[in-house]
Design a protein around this motif. Structure first.
Motif, PDB file in Angstrom:
ATOM      1  N   LYS A   1       1.303  -3.241   2.587  1.00  0.00           N
ATOM      2  CA  LYS A   1       2.548  -3.103   2.517  1.00  0.00           C
ATOM      3  C   LYS A   1       3.454  -2.057   1.844  1.00  0.00           C
ATOM      4  CE  LYS A   1       3.287  -7.960   3.943  1.00  0.00           C
ATOM      5  NZ  LYS A   1       3.474  -9.187   3.405  1.00  0.00           N
TER       6      LYS A   1
ATOM      7  N   LYS B   1       6.055  -1.498  -0.763  1.00  0.00           N
ATOM      8  CA  LYS B   1       6.805  -2.229  -1.557  1.00  0.00           C
ATOM      9  C   LYS B   1       6.583  -1.684  -3.043  1.00  0.00           C
ATOM     10  CE  LYS B   1       3.380  -5.796  -2.244  1.00  0.00           C
ATOM     11  NZ  LYS B   1       3.162  -7.336  -1.935  1.00  0.00           N
TER      12      LYS B   1
ATOM     13  N   THR C   1       1.326   2.161   2.282  1.00  0.00           N
ATOM     14  CA  THR C   1      -0.083   1.830   3.351  1.00  0.00           C
ATOM     15  C   THR C   1      -0.746   3.223   3.422  1.00  0.00           C
ATOM     16  OG1 THR C   1       1.394   2.678   5.126  1.00  0.00           O
ATOM     17  CG2 THR C   1       1.262   0.299   4.682  1.00  0.00           C
TER      18      THR C   1
END
Length: 184
Positions: free
Chosen positions: A101, A103, A143
């Motif tokens: 993800k 983040k 990613t």
């Protein structure tokens, strides 16, 4: 003025680990020698080095770079990527962490530049023991699609076709001559 001193510090670091004469080995445990044998007839190729650490010291990909290969170097440490930007300007050098993800995440380190920086707090504690003062910082986790974007901008060959992937997982350097089943 501070920027000038930082660049000088980077150059001194690069000179420290790159001798005036070509060395036979740069990786820690002769991984680059195995790769040299495997890819002896392949003049150009593409590598992805995740957890790259340093352009010369403990590098699994520097001999391939000297041979004409180009690739993507990824490290969570900004100083490591600054070193790559100087020593390997033809590579794509990314200061990110790779994850599932996009983040912000905390990473752990002992020294500003170290091969064992980690996103895993337990690994950092175990590796540096309880006596060591473990520092932490924030990094953007991305990613694999981010690398695909950079690969296309730099006109690197498709990394999914007979290329090398080198990555660090919990302190163990893993190499693979693989077909990548995911989008890098």
């Amino acid at each position: 003025m501070q920027n000038w001193f930082y660049k000088l510090e980077l150059l001194i670091n690069l000179l420290k680990y790159r001798s005036l004469f070509a060395r036979k080995q740069y990786s820690k445990n002769k991984e680059d020698q195995y790769l040299k044998k495997i890819f002896k007839n392949k003049i150009k190729g593409t590598y992805i080095d995740i957890g790259a650490y340093h352009p010369y010291r403990f590098s699994n990909t520097y001999l391939l770079y000297r041979k004409g290969w180009r690739g993507i170097n990824v490290d969570i440490n900004k100083k490591s990527i600054d070193l790559f930007d100087i020593a390997r300007p033809n590579d794509v050098n990314l200061n990110v962490a790779i994850g599932d993800k996009n983040k912000t995440q905390t990473y752990y380190y002992k020294n500003i530049i170290h091969p064992m920086n980690s996103l895993n707090k337990n690994f950092a504690k175990r590796f540096w023991s309880k006596k060591a003062h473990i520092k932490k910082n924030k990094i953007m986790t991305r990613t694999g699609g981010l690398m695909s974007d950079h690969r296309q901008k730099q006109q690197l060959p498709d990394a999914r076709k007979h290329q090398l992937v080198s990555f660090l997982k919990s302190g163990i350097r893993l190499l693979g001559y693989v077909f990548l089943p995911f989008d890098l």
